[in-house]
Design a protein around this motif. Structure first.
Motif, PDB file in Angstrom:
ATOM      1  N   LEU A  16       0.874  -1.217   0.042  1.00  0.00           N
ATOM      2  CA  LEU A  16      -0.051   0.056  -0.092  1.00  0.00           C
ATOM      3  C   LEU A  16       0.920   1.166  -0.068  1.00  0.00           C
ATOM      4  O   LEU A  16       1.847   1.325   0.670  1.00  0.00           O
ATOM      5  N   MET A  17       0.658   2.240  -0.869  1.00  0.00           N
ATOM      6  CA  MET A  17       1.570   3.329  -0.960  1.00  0.00           C
ATOM      7  C   MET A  17       0.946   4.591  -1.100  1.00  0.00           C
ATOM      8  O   MET A  17      -0.138   4.795  -1.248  1.00  0.00           O
ATOM      9  N   LYS A  18       1.790   5.505  -0.450  1.00  0.00           N
ATOM     10  CA  LYS A  18       1.342   6.899  -0.445  1.00  0.00           C
ATOM     11  C   LYS A  18       2.709   7.928  -1.218  1.00  0.00           C
ATOM     12  O   LYS A  18       3.640   7.751  -0.648  1.00  0.00           O
ATOM     13  N   PRO A  19       2.350   8.499  -2.151  1.00  0.00           N
ATOM     14  CA  PRO A  19       3.439   9.209  -2.772  1.00  0.00           C
ATOM     15  C   PRO A  19       3.738  10.421  -1.822  1.00  0.00           C
ATOM     16  O   PRO A  19       3.216  10.750  -0.785  1.00  0.00           O
ATOM     17  N   HIS A  20       5.046  10.620  -2.031  1.00  0.00           N
ATOM     18  CA  HIS A  20       5.690  11.848  -1.360  1.00  0.00           C
ATOM     19  C   HIS A  20       6.715  12.700  -2.490  1.00  0.00           C
ATOM     20  O   HIS A  20       7.242  11.971  -3.111  1.00  0.00           O
ATOM     21  N   LEU A  21       6.210  13.997  -2.441  1.00  0.00           N
ATOM     22  CA  LEU A  21       6.976  14.850  -3.430  1.00  0.00           C
ATOM     23  C   LEU A  21       7.755  15.699  -2.346  1.00  0.00           C
ATOM     24  O   LEU A  21       7.068  16.684  -1.601  1.00  0.00           O
ATOM     25  N   GLY A  22       9.309  15.914  -2.777  1.00  0.00           N
ATOM     26  CA  GLY A  22       9.972  16.924  -1.883  1.00  0.00           C
ATOM     27  C   GLY A  22      11.137  16.118  -1.203  1.00  0.00           C
ATOM     28  O   GLY A  22      11.472  14.857  -1.737  1.00  0.00           O
ATOM     29  N   PRO A  23      11.989  16.853  -0.388  1.00  0.00           N
ATOM     30  CA  PRO A  23      13.133  16.152   0.188  1.00  0.00           C
ATOM     31  C   PRO A  23      12.623  14.895   0.706  1.00  0.00           C
ATOM     32  O   PRO A  23      11.675  14.670   1.430  1.00  0.00           O
TER      33      PRO A  23
END
Length: 161
Positions: A16-23
């Motif tokens: 199950l995935m949660k995207p992350h954008l940034g450092p």
């Protein structure tokens, strides 16, 4: 320094995935969101594996544009459809099968960049292995909810061709 081990993941690992954008250092928020989802939608206690999946090279991509995903192996009791999960900002996915060079870093997450640099810049060129065209992964073997920071253990998985 480290003792690399080469492992083979024979099959893709459902997550199950949660995207992350940034450092990449900010991925903890995505993991907290995943844990909250599991707590709200799955009954009972669960042993979950937690992985970070890193899609970009921080040496060539600006920190605010780095793409990653926080990943948990879904508990069997989680009964949400792909569309329900997507409506909440998550997705079902897989971590790629294949060969990986692994090392275990012990200590705070602030030391992970140095461990990755050693694995990629020192070990890989001297090993005779080639980088595989899959995302970098790390797996929390122990972490913030279990032990003190100096005892945290994180397995780094470098994809090999």
């Amino acid at each position: 320094m480290y003792q690399p081990e080469i492992i083979h993941l024979a099959q893709p690992l459902p997550v199950l995935m949660k995207p992350h954008l940034g450092p990449y250092s900010g991925i903890a928020t995505a993991f907290a969101d995943l844990r909250a989802l599991v707590q709200q939608h799955a009954d009972g206690a669960h042993t979950l594996r937690a992985f970070g999946q890193y899609l970009d090279d921080p040496a060539t991509v600006a920190p605010q544009a780095l793409r990653a995903a926080a990943c948990l192996t879904p508990p069997p009791a989680l009964r949400l459809s792909a569309s329900e999960v997507a409506a909440m900002g998550f997705s079902y996915g897989e971590l790629a099968a294949g060969r990986y060079a692994c090392i275990v870093h012990q200590g705070p997450y602030t030391g992970l960049a140095e461990a990755w640099n050693w694995l990629i810049q020192e070990w890989l060129p001297a090993s005779g292995e080639q980088f595989g065209q899959r995302p970098l992964l790390d797996e929390a073997l122990s972490g913030p909810h279990a032990v003190a920071p100096e005892a945290w253990r994180t397995r780094l998985l470098l994809p090999l061709a």
